[in-house]
Structure formats: C-alpha cells, structure tokens
Design an enzyme around this catalytic site. Sequence first.
Site, PDB file in Angstrom:
ATOM      1  CG  HIS A   1      -0.390   0.243   2.515  1.00 19.57           C
ATOM      2  ND1 HIS A   1      -0.037  -0.770   3.384  1.00 19.57           N
ATOM      3  CD2 HIS A   1      -0.107   1.396   3.166  1.00 19.57           C
ATOM      4  CE1 HIS A   1       0.436  -0.249   4.503  1.00 19.57           C
ATOM      5  NE2 HIS A   1       0.416   1.060   4.398  1.00 19.57           N
TER       6      HIS A   1
ATOM      7  CG  ASP B   1       0.174  -4.105   2.745  1.00 22.61           C
ATOM      8  OD1 ASP B   1       0.314  -3.584   1.615  1.00 22.61           O
ATOM      9  OD2 ASP B   1       0.090  -3.435   3.784  1.00 22.61           O
TER      10      ASP B   1
ATOM     11  CB  SER C   1       3.169   1.714   6.051  1.00 28.23           C
ATOM     12  OG  SER C   1       1.954   1.675   6.725  1.00 28.23           O
TER      13      SER C   1
END
Length: 390
Positions: free
Chosen positions: A118, A148, A222
């Site tokens: 993402h 992911d 992230s």
Amino acid sequence: MWIIAALLLSIGSMAGGAFVGASMVQAAHAPEQAIAAAAPVREAATMPATFAPVVKAVLPAVVNIASARVIRTSALDQDNPFGNVFPGLRMPDRPLRQEGEGSGVIVSSDGYIVTNNHVVDGATELTISTADKREMKARVIGTDARTDVALIKVDAKDLPHVALGSSAKVEVGDIALAIGNPFGLGQTVTMGIISATGRGGLGIEDYEDFIQTDASINPGNSGGALVNTKGELIGINTAILSRSGGNQGVGFAVPVDMVRHVMTQLKEKGIVTRARLGVYFQELTPKLASALGVKVSKGAVVTEIVPDGPALKSGLKKDDVIVALNGKDIDGRSLRNAVGSMAPGTTIDLTVLRDGVERKHSVTLDRMPEDTQRAEQTQPFSIPRRGRRG
C-alpha cells in the site's frame, strides 16, 4: 540466674531448630505433581542500558519512501458528497497528483528494498531517502496485495542492509524496536515488546499471520523495520488498530518468514504464485463442533467446494472438518497460510472429520487463478476488525 537464663536459651534454640526442621521437612515432601506442573522458565536477559549499538547498525538500512501518482479527478466522483444532492453534478476531469510517504528496509547491498504494497500501490514515481540524506529513484520489482508486501529497487551498490532473522523464533515478551518514518518526521525508533504472534482474522490482508507489538507504529511507519535486540529483521510494520487514528499500543507487522517467501518470488518472477485447495471455509467454533458432532477444539469447516478444484477431486465435501495438514493440527488461518505458501503441484495429506469419523484425503494442489474475485481459503463468516495502515 545465669544458670536459668542458659537453660531458657537452650530450650528456645531447640524449639526454633525443631520449627525450622519441620518447615524443611514439609518443603521436602511437597507433592511431586505440583513440582512437575511448574512451567520451565527461560532465564531473563539483563536489560541493556542502551540499544544505541543496535540502532546504529540498523538505521542506515531503513529508508523513507516518497511516492507520487497521478489520478483523474473524475475517478473521485464516487466520493463526491454533492453527487447525491445534485444529480448530474460532476467534477472537471483533469489530472491530479497525489503524494504519500512511507518506509522501507534495504535487504541487499545491491539495492533491493522491502516495503508494504500500500506504500507503492499505483505510484508513478518513487523517491528513496537514506539515513545519510541521499535521494535515489526506485522502481517496483513486484507487489503482493494479499500479504501487503512489495519489493522495489534502486540502482546502487554496497548499500547497508539488514540481516533477516526468523519470525518462527519470536516469542511473546521479546523486546522489539520499530524503525520508520512516522508522520514524515524522518527516521524514528520506538521500543516495545512482542505482544502476540500469529494474529489473524483482522480483515486487513488475505493472508494474515501478524506479529503484534506495542512499539509505537504510526502513519508513515508502513514498510519500516521491526527488529530484535540483535538487530535482525523479524517483521515489516504494516498496520495498527486504533480508535483515534494514532498509536494506541496495538501494532502489526508481517512476519519476516512470510516476507522472505514473498520477496524471493517477486525477485525471481515478479509475481507470487500460490497453490489452491479449492474450498471456502470458516473457523470451527464450539457451537459448530456440537452441531457437526465432532469433539475437537480447532479446525476448518468446509462451507463450499469450488467446482473442478483439487478438493472436489479428492472427495472433500461440505461440512467436512479439516483438523490436520501433513500430520500437524491446524485451524482455518494456519490452513490458508500453509496452502498459500506452497507451490502448485504439491501433494498434501489432510485429516478430516466427517460425521464424527476420521478420514484421510490426499490432495494435489493446483494454481490459484490470478483473477480470483473472492479469495478462496477464507473465513467468509468472520467479522473483520479493520486496522489502519501504519
């Protein structure tokens, strides 16, 4: 007087000795089962005064990722709050540049970097900033939305990189350090412990086996590193559960063993190829176990068989309870993750309960289609608890 005092002291000493002796005898005759029940305790390591040496070794291998993508404003019409009030109202169709920030971890000296899907999804431009303030353009090697995980690369040599550890060796209570780029501030280090392992059913990814930590993870973290006290990578920070939008002590990282498997395929083929069992299922619950007449506490209840899939060919049926794979007890999450990590053509042995009777099924897995609309080997009746991306 002195004689009487001496006698009193002697009597007291004898009484005290008898009391101590009795206590020792009672302890010596403690029930053996109580001693056997005591769990072995791993010797606790001494907490170091500083983690600076670990941070100095790992920090150069954690990078900031600035992403940019161009979308059409017409694509935002579905989010236009005035569209329902004024039918026919449309935004002008023109290009719109969107920017984002995240983190990544250099895993090889020749410039391969692991991050989250993402972070780079849909990006038309990626810029990497290193700890020594260098900026480099990166390109996407491959992405896997189902875990992911993404692999990108910069054209450089002799880069500092992290050593990959083993998430299978991670234990609850271990100290962990999270390194990333929260809120665009630049490289930041936080410390916590491993709160749980094997977290799944959160509805964040298709394949979930998260490491949970209370080390602070916030937007921008992230794709950053979760490392142990040896400086080994044990996970890639991915998401948090939060009611406020910020860190509340519940963060999740993709375990490095899963990252390694995905990264290897992306590097070699650019895509991840997964095997398929060809069933839909839900986790076994006490209520389901009672209804199906089985006396086990965990397993995967088959709710649907995919036409022409491996499961159908092997004789599996609806309401079968899959309780073991290759002799190892499993639940729904571990079954899905195990099959998803295998190569098409692999033959597995399943232990199945049907009408309370144990059966064995040998299944040769085929390839999961790329365009699967509904993720197979899922838990369609579980209630997802959505997390926020880190």
